[in-house]
Write a protein that holds these residues in place. Structure first.
Motif, PDB file in Angstrom:
ATOM      1  N   ARG A 221      74.058  12.305 129.628  1.00  0.00           N
ATOM      2  CA  ARG A 221      75.085  12.616 130.614  1.00  0.00           C
ATOM      3  C   ARG A 221      76.407  12.962 129.930  1.00  0.00           C
ATOM      4  O   ARG A 221      76.687  12.535 128.807  1.00  0.00           O
ATOM      5  CB  ARG A 221      75.313  11.420 131.547  1.00  0.00           C
ATOM      6  CG  ARG A 221      74.114  11.052 132.414  1.00  0.00           C
ATOM      7  CD  ARG A 221      73.894  12.070 133.522  1.00  0.00           C
ATOM      8  NE  ARG A 221      72.881  11.632 134.467  1.00  0.00           N
ATOM      9  CZ  ARG A 221      71.582  11.947 134.384  1.00  0.00           C
ATOM     10  NH1 ARG A 221      71.142  12.691 133.367  1.00  0.00           N
ATOM     11  NH2 ARG A 221      70.732  11.530 135.307  1.00  0.00           N
ATOM     12  N   ALA A 223      79.305  11.816 130.629  1.00  0.00           N
ATOM     13  CA  ALA A 223      80.114  10.623 130.387  1.00  0.00           C
ATOM     14  C   ALA A 223      79.752   9.982 129.053  1.00  0.00           C
ATOM     15  O   ALA A 223      80.626   9.431 128.356  1.00  0.00           O
ATOM     16  CB  ALA A 223      79.917   9.619 131.526  1.00  0.00           C
ATOM     17  N   GLN A 224      78.479  10.056 128.680  1.00  0.00           N
ATOM     18  CA  GLN A 224      78.066   9.531 127.376  1.00  0.00           C
ATOM     19  C   GLN A 224      78.639  10.394 126.252  1.00  0.00           C
ATOM     20  O   GLN A 224      79.035   9.874 125.200  1.00  0.00           O
ATOM     21  CB  GLN A 224      76.546   9.498 127.289  1.00  0.00           C
ATOM     22  CG  GLN A 224      75.878   8.484 128.207  1.00  0.00           C
ATOM     23  CD  GLN A 224      74.373   8.622 128.174  1.00  0.00           C
ATOM     24  OE1 GLN A 224      73.815   9.643 128.569  1.00  0.00           O
ATOM     25  NE2 GLN A 224      73.697   7.580 127.681  1.00  0.00           N
ATOM     26  N   ALA A 226      81.433  11.985 126.424  1.00  0.00           N
ATOM     27  CA  ALA A 226      82.841  11.577 126.343  1.00  0.00           C
ATOM     28  C   ALA A 226      82.980  10.296 125.533  1.00  0.00           C
ATOM     29  O   ALA A 226      83.925  10.140 124.749  1.00  0.00           O
ATOM     30  CB  ALA A 226      83.404  11.382 127.754  1.00  0.00           C
ATOM     31  N   GLY A 227      82.027   9.395 125.691  1.00  0.00           N
ATOM     32  CA  GLY A 227      82.081   8.134 124.964  1.00  0.00           C
ATOM     33  C   GLY A 227      81.975   8.312 123.463  1.00  0.00           C
ATOM     34  O   GLY A 227      82.727   7.691 122.701  1.00  0.00           O
ATOM     35  N   GLU A 345      80.586  17.224 133.681  1.00  0.00           N
ATOM     36  CA  GLU A 345      80.602  15.763 133.638  1.00  0.00           C
ATOM     37  C   GLU A 345      81.534  15.262 132.545  1.00  0.00           C
ATOM     38  O   GLU A 345      82.238  14.255 132.710  1.00  0.00           O
ATOM     39  CB  GLU A 345      79.188  15.233 133.410  1.00  0.00           C
ATOM     40  CG  GLU A 345      78.245  15.477 134.579  1.00  0.00           C
ATOM     41  CD  GLU A 345      76.805  15.089 134.260  1.00  0.00           C
ATOM     42  OE1 GLU A 345      76.003  14.976 135.197  1.00  0.00           O
ATOM     43  OE2 GLU A 345      76.491  14.905 133.057  1.00  0.00           O
ATOM     44  N   LEU A 346      81.540  15.951 131.419  1.00  0.00           N
ATOM     45  CA  LEU A 346      82.424  15.582 130.312  1.00  0.00           C
ATOM     46  C   LEU A 346      83.881  15.717 130.732  1.00  0.00           C
ATOM     47  O   LEU A 346      84.706  14.819 130.486  1.00  0.00           O
ATOM     48  CB  LEU A 346      82.140  16.474 129.102  1.00  0.00           C
ATOM     49  CG  LEU A 346      83.115  16.387 127.929  1.00  0.00           C
ATOM     50  CD1 LEU A 346      83.175  14.976 127.367  1.00  0.00           C
ATOM     51  CD2 LEU A 346      82.701  17.377 126.829  1.00  0.00           C
ATOM     52  N   ALA A 349      84.774  12.907 133.100  1.00  0.00           N
ATOM     53  CA  ALA A 349      84.914  11.632 132.405  1.00  0.00           C
ATOM     54  C   ALA A 349      86.239  11.568 131.649  1.00  0.00           C
ATOM     55  O   ALA A 349      86.922  10.534 131.649  1.00  0.00           O
ATOM     56  CB  ALA A 349      83.743  11.435 131.447  1.00  0.00           C
ATOM     57  N   ARG A 350      86.609  12.674 131.017  1.00  0.00           N
ATOM     58  CA  ARG A 350      87.879  12.710 130.291  1.00  0.00           C
ATOM     59  C   ARG A 350      89.051  12.556 131.257  1.00  0.00           C
ATOM     60  O   ARG A 350      90.034  11.857 130.973  1.00  0.00           O
ATOM     61  CB  ARG A 350      87.994  14.017 129.512  1.00  0.00           C
ATOM     62  CG  ARG A 350      87.149  14.042 128.232  1.00  0.00           C
ATOM     63  CD  ARG A 350      87.152  15.420 127.637  1.00  0.00           C
ATOM     64  NE  ARG A 350      86.829  15.411 126.209  1.00  0.00           N
ATOM     65  CZ  ARG A 350      86.572  16.506 125.501  1.00  0.00           C
ATOM     66  NH1 ARG A 350      86.609  17.700 126.087  1.00  0.00           N
ATOM     67  NH2 ARG A 350      86.295  16.422 124.213  1.00  0.00           N
ATOM     68  N   SER A 352      89.036  11.064 134.116  1.00  0.00           N
ATOM     69  CA  SER A 352      89.047   9.678 134.585  1.00  0.00           C
ATOM     70  C   SER A 352      89.699   8.761 133.565  1.00  0.00           C
ATOM     71  O   SER A 352      90.493   7.874 133.912  1.00  0.00           O
ATOM     72  CB  SER A 352      87.624   9.218 134.869  1.00  0.00           C
ATOM     73  OG  SER A 352      87.596   7.867 135.269  1.00  0.00           O
TER      74      SER A 352
END
Length: 359
Positions: A221, A223-224, A226-227, A345-346, A349-350, A352
């Motif tokens: 995903r 978000a991952q 981004a992590g 999604e990236l 996430a960023r 957020s």
């Protein structure tokens, strides 16, 4: 920190080179055209077959792409253990009505021939798995303008890559599907209890080298992604996420198994190749994994016909269903659409994270 690869694609998304059929020109081209960095897998192919795939990919996209090579392996396998494993697999040979393969195949995967082609007709990026080339190889690629990446699974392997002259490292966490890219396979390790999680490994590698990091291991995903970028990587490499795409060359049975409730989890096993590799737990892994010796690529050659016969029979219980820990999150989207979704999604996430920091 120098950006060894970020100049090649708008998005920090790399499609993992999946040897054995998953990676193909169609998949790599779709990823490249959508703004990611596509990769071809030269492992298990002849130099000529690799060259033809490069030629086909160039006809599909003008964007940058990469080619992955397997490093030559030492001849340290225990022949007695290989013979015992052959006896154990005799029942499989009878069941699938196919002989076990000859284990006397090449240990170098035609490495020198592939190097010669890629130095004579350069591609933008070349990565290496199962070891680290010598400095003269990296110097040769630098002279022709090719960026180089070494897959690493420990800080020490990352240091070896930096000392040898690599442009970047692909840090592979224990969550990754397929083979663990260890530089030296420990015959005393069963592969099930070793290895480090991706986020921890990124932190460890960042403390000992100054090379750009590509993060790999169970990422599905945005978000991952981004992590791992927040943890210090410059991009994320995804394999399992792209394996189910229609452009992927993976067997249809393999694709369906990714989200099939019959295969709820993965584990590291030597059962199919003699090297630790993460795959969906099936009958073959359960019955033979505990007894498979550390003998790569000999066991790979031994089981090749069995795996092919199982696929032909429509039996995923006898196939090597390589998959990362996030396999149940796979989405059957066209590769280009998947890249776009991951990028969205990236961005979300960023945003957020930014809003959370401001508030």
């Amino acid at each position: 920190m120098p950006s060894a690869l970020t100049e090649f694609s708008p998005y920090p998304i790399v499609q993992a080179p999946m040897a054995g059929g998953g990676s193909c020109p169609e998949l790599a081209a779709a990823v490249c055209e959508a703004g990611g960095l596509g990769f071809l897998a030269a492992g298990y192919k002849t130099p000529e077959a690799m060259y033809q795939e490069v030629k086909r990919l160039r006809g599909m996209t003008v964007r940058s792409f990469g080619v992955n090579l397997f490093m030559p392996q030492p001849s340290t396998a225990d022949q007695g253990a290989i013979a015992v494993y052959r006896e154990q697999l005799a029942g499989e040979a009878n069941w699938y009505e196919t002989p076990l393969g000859d284990t006397d195949g090449t240990l170098d995967d035609a490495y020198e021939g592939k190097l010669a082609i890629l130095l004579d007709d350069p591609v933008p990026v070349v990565s290496f798995t199962f070891g680290c080339p010598s400095r003269h190889v990296f110097d040769a690629f630098a002279k022709v303008g090719t960026r180089t990446v070494v897959t690493v699974t420990t800080p020490a392997e990352a240091q070896a890559a930096q000392w040898s002259g690599a442009d970047a490292v692909c840090v592979q966490g224990i969550e990754a599907g397929g083979h663990q890219g260890t530089h030296h396979d420990d015959p005393h390790a069963d592969g099930t209890g070793t290895g480090v999680g991706l986020l921890t490994l990124i932190a460890q590698v960042r403390e000992v080298v100054n090379l750009p990091i590509i993060a790999a291991g169970g990422l599905m995903r945005g978000a991952q992604i981004a992590g791992v970028l927040a943890a210090g990587a410059i991009s994320a490499q995804l394999g399992t996420a792209f394996l189910v795409c229609p452009e992927s060359g993976a067997n249809a049975l393999h694709k369906r198994a990714m989200t099939d409730p019959l295969f709820p989890g993965t584990e590291l096993t030597r059962a199919f190749s003699g090297r630790p590799a993460r795959g969906l737990v099936n009958r073959f892994i359960r019955e033979h994994g505990p007894y498979a010796p550390a003998a790569y690529p000999q066991i790979h050659y031994m089981t090749a016909a069995l795996r092919k016969a199982a696929a032909a029979a429509g039996d995923p219980q006898g196939m090597a269903l390589w998959a990362g820990q996030g396999h149940r999150m796979a989405r059957e989207l066209p590769a280009g659409e998947l890249v776009e979704v991951l990028a969205q999604e990236l961005d979300a996430a960023r945003a957020s994270l930014t809003l959370g920091t401001v508030s």
